[in-house]
Structures are given as C-alpha cells and as structure tokens.
Design an enzyme around this catalytic site. Structure first.
Site, PDB file in Angstrom:
ATOM      1  N   THR A 182       0.905  -1.142   0.000  1.00  0.00           N
ATOM      2  CA  THR A 182       0.000   0.000   0.000  1.00  0.00           C
ATOM      3  C   THR A 182       0.934   1.179   0.000  1.00  0.00           C
ATOM      4  O   THR A 182       2.092   1.047   0.392  1.00  0.00           O
ATOM      5  CB  THR A 182      -0.861  -0.001   1.281  1.00  0.00           C
ATOM      6  OG1 THR A 182      -1.954  -0.893   1.124  1.00  0.00           O
ATOM      7  CG2 THR A 182      -1.432   1.352   1.630  1.00  0.00           C
ATOM      8  N   ARG A 210     -14.082  -7.093  -1.669  1.00  0.00           N
ATOM      9  CA  ARG A 210     -13.405  -6.821  -0.400  1.00  0.00           C
ATOM     10  C   ARG A 210     -12.746  -5.423  -0.394  1.00  0.00           C
ATOM     11  O   ARG A 210     -12.101  -5.010  -1.337  1.00  0.00           O
ATOM     12  CB  ARG A 210     -12.344  -7.905  -0.161  1.00  0.00           C
ATOM     13  CG  ARG A 210     -11.569  -7.745   1.142  1.00  0.00           C
ATOM     14  CD  ARG A 210     -10.272  -6.986   0.955  1.00  0.00           C
ATOM     15  NE  ARG A 210      -9.523  -6.904   2.203  1.00  0.00           N
ATOM     16  CZ  ARG A 210      -8.458  -6.108   2.378  1.00  0.00           C
ATOM     17  NH1 ARG A 210      -8.045  -5.347   1.407  1.00  0.00           N
ATOM     18  NH2 ARG A 210      -7.830  -6.084   3.527  1.00  0.00           N
ATOM     19  N   GLY A 212     -10.342  -2.878   2.142  1.00  0.00           N
ATOM     20  CA  GLY A 212      -9.516  -2.855   3.349  1.00  0.00           C
ATOM     21  C   GLY A 212      -9.669  -1.568   4.129  1.00  0.00           C
ATOM     22  O   GLY A 212     -10.653  -0.834   3.976  1.00  0.00           O
ATOM     23  N   ASP A 213      -8.673  -1.293   4.944  1.00  0.00           N
ATOM     24  CA  ASP A 213      -8.720  -0.122   5.817  1.00  0.00           C
ATOM     25  C   ASP A 213      -8.354   1.170   5.089  1.00  0.00           C
ATOM     26  O   ASP A 213      -8.761   2.263   5.506  1.00  0.00           O
ATOM     27  CB  ASP A 213      -7.757  -0.306   6.990  1.00  0.00           C
ATOM     28  CG  ASP A 213      -6.319  -0.491   6.500  1.00  0.00           C
ATOM     29  OD1 ASP A 213      -6.108  -1.290   5.550  1.00  0.00           O
ATOM     30  OD2 ASP A 213      -5.416   0.160   7.049  1.00  0.00           O
ATOM     31  N   THR A 233      -0.597   0.989   6.917  1.00  0.00           N
ATOM     32  CA  THR A 233      -0.407  -0.141   6.011  1.00  0.00           C
ATOM     33  C   THR A 233      -0.310  -1.414   6.836  1.00  0.00           C
ATOM     34  O   THR A 233       0.329  -1.430   7.878  1.00  0.00           O
ATOM     35  CB  THR A 233       0.844   0.017   5.132  1.00  0.00           C
ATOM     36  OG1 THR A 233       1.047  -1.213   4.409  1.00  0.00           O
ATOM     37  CG2 THR A 233       2.088   0.332   5.934  1.00  0.00           C
ATOM     38  N   GLY A 234      -0.971  -2.457   6.373  1.00  0.00           N
ATOM     39  CA  GLY A 234      -0.941  -3.705   7.115  1.00  0.00           C
ATOM     40  C   GLY A 234      -2.194  -4.505   6.868  1.00  0.00           C
ATOM     41  O   GLY A 234      -2.894  -4.280   5.874  1.00  0.00           O
ATOM     42  N   GLY A 236      -5.532  -5.114   6.711  1.00  0.00           N
ATOM     43  CA  GLY A 236      -6.621  -4.149   6.753  1.00  0.00           C
ATOM     44  C   GLY A 236      -7.768  -4.507   7.675  1.00  0.00           C
ATOM     45  O   GLY A 236      -8.319  -3.631   8.354  1.00  0.00           O
TER      46      GLY A 236
HETATM   47  N1  ASP Z   1      -4.013  -2.252   4.374  1.00  0.00           N
HETATM   48  C1  ASP Z   1      -4.166  -2.695   3.024  1.00  0.00           C
HETATM   49  C2  ASP Z   1      -5.439  -3.489   2.874  1.00  0.00           C
HETATM   50  O1  ASP Z   1      -5.772  -4.232   3.755  1.00  0.00           O
HETATM   51  C3  ASP Z   1      -3.047  -3.531   2.546  1.00  0.00           C
HETATM   52  C4  ASP Z   1      -1.685  -3.053   2.874  1.00  0.00           C
HETATM   53  O2  ASP Z   1      -1.483  -2.102   3.607  1.00  0.00           O
HETATM   54  O3  ASP Z   1      -0.757  -3.668   2.363  1.00  0.00           O
HETATM   55  O4  ASP Z   1      -6.063  -3.387   1.833  1.00  0.00           O
END
Ligand code: ASP
Length: 316
Positions: A182, A210, A212-213, A233-234, A236
C-alpha cells in the site's frame, strides 16, 4: 512559514534483507526518494499539505514496484480493483474511493470526491462514472499489469486464499510470509495544516468486493489539525477493527499523548494484541514526524524543513 515535513510509506510486512537483491533494494529506495522529493517540492514552494500528499502518492502509484495504481495486485477475477483516500486536517474534508478500475491515479479521484462532490466515499461503478465525469485519467488493463504480481496471483487463484503481499520474494514463500503493499503520505505544511493520503490495490485474490482499511476514514487514513495525520499499512481487517488511525488521534486528544507515544501505543500494543501486523506514518501540526511498525520492515522515508531526512526498509 512554520516548520514543514513530509513522511511517506510504500507498505509494511515481512520485508527481510536476505530476501532482497541489491538491485531491487536500490529500486525501492529510488522510488521512495522520488516520491518524497515530489511531495516535499510542493511544501517548499508554499503549497498545501493536501497537495503535497497527493503529489507524493501519485509518484508511488505510478511506480510498478508498489501495490497501488500501476502494479496493483490481481483480484480473484484477475483484474485490479483499487482503493484510496485523502483527508485535509484543516477542514476535516475527506474523499475516498473503493473498488475502482482503470483509474490511473486513484488518489486523484479521491481528491475529486473530496473537493468536487457532496460525498465522502464512492465505490465501484459509480466511482468510475464519477472519474469519467471529472475527466480523471483512465488507462487500459494492460497499463496496470505486472508480471510478478500476475505470477503471485496464479499461485493462489484456484484457492480460497488471499494474500497481503509485496511479492518480490520467491513465490514459494508467498503463502508462508504475509507481506503488505500500500502506499501513503502525510504532511504538515508551512501554514501548520496537515493532511493524509493512502492508496492501495488491496489483497491478492481478494473477492466479493473486499475493501480494506486504506479508504476508510479513521481506519487507514485520518487527518485533524488538532492532533495528527496518519496513513496506515498492514492487515486491513485488523486495522478496521482497531479504528487504528483515529485511535492515534484520540490518544493525543483525550490522553495528551505525543504523536510518537500514541502511534507506539496503537501499533506496538493494540494492534499486536489483535495480531494486526503492519505500521503507520504520522505528522502533527508542529511538523513532528513518526514512522512506527510492528512488522519486519516498512518501506518509508521522511524529510523535514530543518534538514532531517531518513529513508529505510528494514527494522533497524
Ligand atoms: N491495508 C491494506 C489493505 O488491507 C493492505 C496493505 O497495507 O498492504 O487493503
């Protein structure tokens, strides 16, 4: 002008030096530095934090190495569906898009939602229709294609698995190591205003629309001049449940924690308790910056008007 600063990230996760080639490491560093320079130039010229974060994220979206815009991961159906959000800490104005296709720079579309619509969050076909109406640049599917993400998707497309992944590592590692991709930027401008922006292709093999966050205000993206601007980032799903970005703001507002303290509380304790791997970047309205993660690495860089500069990938 008061002190100004910019922080960017290109994703967090199991990013280990032993998995990286010198060439790839150099390419990531150059990509980060290019985005940092683009965003910082806006601040140096007296531009706004909102324009600075947008400029930095556009450069990262255009870079094939990062999972946002060009180079986004493949969904279960073999296409790219992208999410993005931007928030202005001065007015608390925000714009988000989710599940958009063929939009060259989803962050520009999110900014259009923020400034030229009566809404905050548009999704799917409606968001794409809005992109056409606003004249936001579109590209054919081929533009978004990257061989390594296609190979990554091929490995799992016949399964029900999905993956948060950066994928420069051997493909056999794919299901073993969860890595994230991300991009994001946060900035404090010379007028003491702050902003945050996040953009992502989400997760490889994602289905059912789907989201994410990243595009969710308060979860992956948040900005408020009274507290902080945050881009996450992480994993989500966990960041959504933790309302991670807004929780940092709350800890600052209601408990008087500093930016660094609040981010460490959320990333190193609250997210860890929920097994939420990842990290975040932040600034406050005094130009203080922080980059905190609980994973092995996070692509990141920062620059401050006092001359401070940092760029890194791994956890040290
Ligand atoms: N947070 C992002 C998601 O879940 C993915 C990421 O940060 O790599 O879509």
């Amino acid at each position: 002008m008061q002190p100004y600063s910019l922080v960017i990230h290109g994703g967090a996760g199991t990013i280990l030096k032993e998995d990286m080639t010198p060439e790839l490491e150099k390419a990531y560093m150059e990509g980060l530095d290019e985005a940092l320079r683009a965003g910082f130039a806006v601040l140096e010229e007296g531009g706004t934090a909102t324009n600075a974060v947008k400029a930095a994220v556009v450069v990262l979206e255009d870079n094939l190495l990062f999972n946002a815009g060009r180079g986004s991961v493949f969904t279960k159906k073999g296409v790219q569906e992208m999410d993005a959000a931007i928030m202005d800490g001065k007015s608390l104005a925000a714009g988000s898009v989710a599940g958009v296709r063929n939009v060259r720079n989803p962050i520009e579309l999110a900014a259009e939602v923020m400034t030229n619509s009566n809404h905050v969050f548009l999704s799917g076909k409606g968001a794409n229709d809005f992109a056409i109406k606003q004249g936001v640049k579109l590209e054919p599917d081929e533009y978004f294609f990257s061989q390594f993400r296609y190979d990554q998707w091929k490995q799992i497309r016949d399964s029900d698995n999905y993956s948060l992944d950066h994928t420069h590592q051997g493909l056999e590692e794919l299901m073993k190591d969860k890595k994230f991709g991300t991009v994001g930027a946060v900035a404090c401008d010379g007028f003491g205003n702050i902003a945050a922006a996040t953009s992502t292709g989400g997760m490889t093999n994602k289905k059912y629309g789907r989201i994410g966050d990243s595009p969710l205000i308060g979860a992956g993206t948040y900005a408020n001049n009274n507290t902080c601007a945050i881009s996450c980032t992480g994993h989500g799903e966990i960041f959504i449940r933790a309302v991670a970005a807004y929780d940092v703001s709350c800890l600052m507002e209601y408990k008087g924690l500093s930016l660094q303290e609040a981010m460490e509380e959320v990333v190193k304790h609250k997210l860890v308790d929920l097994q939420g791997e990842g990290g975040m970047i932040g600034v406050d309205a005094d130009g203080n910056t922080a980059m905190v993660f609980n994973s092995a690495g996070m692509y990141r860089a920062m620059k401050h008007s006092n001359g401070a500069y940092a760029i890194g990938i791994y956890n040290s």
